[in-house]
Enzyme design. Structure first.
Site, PDB file in Angstrom:
ATOM      1  N   HIS A  88       0.849  -1.191   0.000  1.00 39.06           N
ATOM      2  CA  HIS A  88       0.000   0.000   0.000  1.00 39.06           C
ATOM      3  C   HIS A  88       0.884   1.240   0.000  1.00 39.06           C
ATOM      4  O   HIS A  88       0.662   2.171  -0.754  1.00 39.06           O
ATOM      5  CB  HIS A  88      -0.907  -0.023   1.226  1.00 39.06           C
ATOM      6  CG  HIS A  88      -1.808   1.152   1.317  1.00 39.06           C
ATOM      7  ND1 HIS A  88      -1.442   2.314   1.943  1.00 39.06           N
ATOM      8  CD2 HIS A  88      -3.041   1.353   0.843  1.00 39.06           C
ATOM      9  CE1 HIS A  88      -2.430   3.181   1.853  1.00 39.06           C
ATOM     10  NE2 HIS A  88      -3.415   2.619   1.195  1.00 39.06           N
ATOM     11  N   HIS A  89       1.882   1.233   0.867  1.00 37.96           N
ATOM     12  CA  HIS A  89       2.868   2.304   0.811  1.00 37.96           C
ATOM     13  C   HIS A  89       4.182   1.836   1.426  1.00 37.96           C
ATOM     14  O   HIS A  89       4.222   0.824   2.136  1.00 37.96           O
ATOM     15  CB  HIS A  89       2.370   3.590   1.485  1.00 37.96           C
ATOM     16  CG  HIS A  89       2.422   3.585   2.978  1.00 37.96           C
ATOM     17  ND1 HIS A  89       1.316   3.640   3.773  1.00 37.96           N
ATOM     18  CD2 HIS A  89       3.471   3.529   3.829  1.00 37.96           C
ATOM     19  CE1 HIS A  89       1.663   3.613   5.041  1.00 37.96           C
ATOM     20  NE2 HIS A  89       2.974   3.538   5.116  1.00 37.96           N
ATOM     21  N   GLN A 162       9.896   1.002   5.954  1.00 37.64           N
ATOM     22  CA  GLN A 162       8.600   0.525   6.428  1.00 37.64           C
ATOM     23  C   GLN A 162       7.746   0.172   5.216  1.00 37.64           C
ATOM     24  O   GLN A 162       7.611   0.990   4.301  1.00 37.64           O
ATOM     25  CB  GLN A 162       7.901   1.624   7.239  1.00 37.64           C
ATOM     26  CG  GLN A 162       6.528   1.214   7.756  1.00 37.64           C
ATOM     27  CD  GLN A 162       5.780   2.405   8.332  1.00 37.64           C
ATOM     28  OE1 GLN A 162       5.514   3.384   7.648  1.00 37.64           O
ATOM     29  NE2 GLN A 162       5.444   2.327   9.602  1.00 37.64           N
ATOM     30  N   HIS A 164       3.892  -1.117   4.220  1.00 43.59           N
ATOM     31  CA  HIS A 164       2.514  -1.405   4.616  1.00 43.59           C
ATOM     32  C   HIS A 164       1.967  -2.353   3.554  1.00 43.59           C
ATOM     33  O   HIS A 164       1.808  -1.958   2.405  1.00 43.59           O
ATOM     34  CB  HIS A 164       1.731  -0.082   4.663  1.00 43.59           C
ATOM     35  CG  HIS A 164       0.256  -0.235   4.856  1.00 43.59           C
ATOM     36  ND1 HIS A 164      -0.598   0.840   4.836  1.00 43.59           N
ATOM     37  CD2 HIS A 164      -0.528  -1.314   5.077  1.00 43.59           C
ATOM     38  CE1 HIS A 164      -1.838   0.432   5.038  1.00 43.59           C
ATOM     39  NE2 HIS A 164      -1.819  -0.879   5.174  1.00 43.59           N
ATOM     40  N   HIS A 233      -0.603  13.716   4.918  1.00 42.80           N
ATOM     41  CA  HIS A 233      -0.971  12.468   5.591  1.00 42.80           C
ATOM     42  C   HIS A 233      -2.095  12.704   6.587  1.00 42.80           C
ATOM     43  O   HIS A 233      -1.977  13.545   7.491  1.00 42.80           O
ATOM     44  CB  HIS A 233       0.237  11.874   6.314  1.00 42.80           C
ATOM     45  CG  HIS A 233      -0.093  10.649   7.111  1.00 42.80           C
ATOM     46  ND1 HIS A 233      -0.510   9.476   6.520  1.00 42.80           N
ATOM     47  CD2 HIS A 233      -0.106  10.400   8.439  1.00 42.80           C
ATOM     48  CE1 HIS A 233      -0.746   8.567   7.459  1.00 42.80           C
ATOM     49  NE2 HIS A 233      -0.507   9.113   8.628  1.00 42.80           N
ATOM     50  N   HIS A 235      -5.665  10.114   8.222  1.00 41.72           N
ATOM     51  CA  HIS A 235      -6.374   8.841   8.088  1.00 41.72           C
ATOM     52  C   HIS A 235      -7.667   9.132   7.312  1.00 41.72           C
ATOM     53  O   HIS A 235      -7.640   9.944   6.394  1.00 41.72           O
ATOM     54  CB  HIS A 235      -6.590   8.194   9.454  1.00 41.72           C
ATOM     55  CG  HIS A 235      -5.297   7.886  10.172  1.00 41.72           C
ATOM     56  ND1 HIS A 235      -5.228   7.574  11.496  1.00 41.72           N
ATOM     57  CD2 HIS A 235      -4.020   7.843   9.719  1.00 41.72           C
ATOM     58  CE1 HIS A 235      -3.970   7.344  11.839  1.00 41.72           C
ATOM     59  NE2 HIS A 235      -3.220   7.519  10.772  1.00 41.72           N
ATOM     60  N   MET A 308      -4.806  11.670  12.007  1.00 41.21           N
ATOM     61  CA  MET A 308      -3.533  12.382  11.998  1.00 41.21           C
ATOM     62  C   MET A 308      -3.675  13.537  11.030  1.00 41.21           C
ATOM     63  O   MET A 308      -4.467  13.466  10.089  1.00 41.21           O
ATOM     64  CB  MET A 308      -2.391  11.472  11.563  1.00 41.21           C
ATOM     65  CG  MET A 308      -2.126  10.392  12.580  1.00 41.21           C
ATOM     66  SD  MET A 308      -0.528   9.629  12.374  1.00 41.21           S
ATOM     67  CE  MET A 308       0.502  10.694  13.304  1.00 41.21           C
TER      68      MET A 308
END
Ligand SMILES: *[C@@H]1O[C@H](CO)[C@@H](O)[C@H](O)[C@H]1NC(C)=O
Ligand SMILES: *[C@@H]1O[C@H](CO)[C@@H](O)[C@H](O)[C@H]1NC(C)=O
Ligand SMILES: *[C@@H]1O[C@H](CO)[C@@H](O)[C@H](O)[C@H]1NC(C)=O
Length: 353
Positions: A88-89, A162, A164, A233, A235, A308
């Site tokens: 996803h990212h 990271q 996702h 960014h 949610h 966020m």
């Protein structure tokens, strides 16, 4: 040979073990090393997941590299190795200390956790996002002469990748994953340095309402900042995130757009809306426009039930000094807003695309 000075943590469990052995064998080949530096070659380091097997969609994994603290490196580009079917990212965090010294751990907001692994943040100390990939975004080449200074005497001694995982369909039958980023770097000092300023808020969004989460900071350092990319960014509740340069002229604020985006679109770095500079005395300001149809209050936090509000500015400066200030955070609503902080002439289109 310079590539080999980036070292995997936990070498024995890592496929980079053999690279490390190779490094040890050739470490005396100093002449060859110096020659490569003179040529100004761009080298590549594969910062990839070490063949992991995510078991559930929405898993977030982190894996770190330690960078040689005796050598200064300059990252000049990022080439993604991933597809949106699986990832996803992906984010790259520069860290002073990594979140864990495991080879792989559970990390990030909203994470579905793999119970066999530990959980930790991407960085324990000095976290800053230096790259973001989403939705089959192309490579990010920094502007000519611009590099992220890492290793050596820089504040970035580790980089954590990271990922996702959006889907784990590809991994049935034991296929493993090596999503990640090829770092393009050189040991030649670059004339311009890249940095990232992270803006954000605390606060809450009341039930069934539209709320503006706002922040602003005055630049107090004697440096000239050239923003070239931005990232938003939030949610689920974010509709528009916008960021501005604000200059006061005769008590009236002049606002110039740095970037504005729908945070429901892929959250990667996009080119700035205007090529402008920020210097001492200027203010940077950001707003997230949140729309809640929930019957409850939503607070800033790390889970998918929380929100966020972030606006990232990627910039370069002349020479080696980026801003010491890495963050611009406010308390957010109901405590903080722009007008209470005496900003005026607020753009009417700050909440529309
Ligand atoms: C990453 O790159 C390698 C080749 O270097 C390729 O075999 C692999 O499929 C790529 N992985 C992903 C997730 O794109
Ligand atoms: C900003 O400058 C870059 C590099 O010179 C250029 O590619 C880009 O189009 C400019 N953007 C705007 C909005 O003028
Ligand atoms: C900002 O906060 C003040 C004081 O709480 C409030 O009166 C005002 O309506 C707020 N402005 C906006 C635009 O939300």
């Amino acid at each position: 040979m310079a590539a080999l000075s980036f070292v995997r943590l936990n070498l024995l469990r890592s496929k980079f073990f053999w690279h490390f052995v190779c490094f040890a064998l050739f470490i005396h080949d100093q002449q060859g090393f110096a020659f490569a530096q003179e040529q100004g070659e761009i080298e590549t380091f594969d910062l990839l997941m070490p063949n992991v097997l995510p078991k559930k969609a929405e898993t977030y994994f982190c894996t770190p590299i330690r960078i040689d603290s005796d050598t200064d490196y300059y990252i000049v580009g990022f080439v993604p190795n991933a597809t949106m079917e699986t990832a996803h990212h992906m984010l790259l965090y520069g860290c002073e200390e990594p979140g864990s010294d495991e080879e792989v751990w559970n990390c990030g907001e909203m994470a579905v956790k793999d119970p066999s692994l530990r959980s930790a943040e991407p960085c324990k100390k000095g976290s800053q996002v230096i790259y973001a990939w989403a939705h089959d975004a192309p490579s990010l080449q920094l502007p000519p002469g611009v590099g992220f200074h890492v290793g050596g005497r820089s504040k970035i001694q580790y980089i954590t990748l990271q990922v996702h995982y959006a889907s784990v369909d590809r991994f049935v039958g034991g296929v493993r994953d090596d999503s990640g980023v090829f770092l393009k770097y050189t040991t030649i000092r670059q004339p311009k340095s890249a940095g990232v300023l992270l803006m954000g808020t605390g606060g809450r969004v009341p039930a069934n309402s539209v709320e503006y989460m706002e922040t602003a900071c005055k630049i107090n350092e004697d440096k000239v900042i050239y923003p070239f990319a931005f990232r938003t960014h939030t949610h689920a509740l974010g509709r528009v995130v916008s960021g501005y340069k604000v200059s006061r002229v005769n008590r009236r604020d002049e606002w110039k757009l740095i970037g504005k985006q729908d945070p429901q679109l892929p959250q990667m770095f996009y080119p700035v809306a205007n090529n402008l500079t920020l210097s001492k005395g200027d203010t940077v300001a950001a707003r997230c426009t949140m729309v809640s149809n929930r019957n409850w209050v939503t607070r800033i936090g790390l889970t998918s039930d929380d929100e966020m509000c972030n606006f990232y500015i990627m910039y370069w400066t002349e020479g080696g000094d980026v801003l010491n200030t890495k963050h611009c955070f406010s308390m957010g609503p109901p405590i903080y807003n722009w007008s209470r902080n005496r900003l005026n002439n607020i753009p009417e289109d700050a909440s529309t695309l």
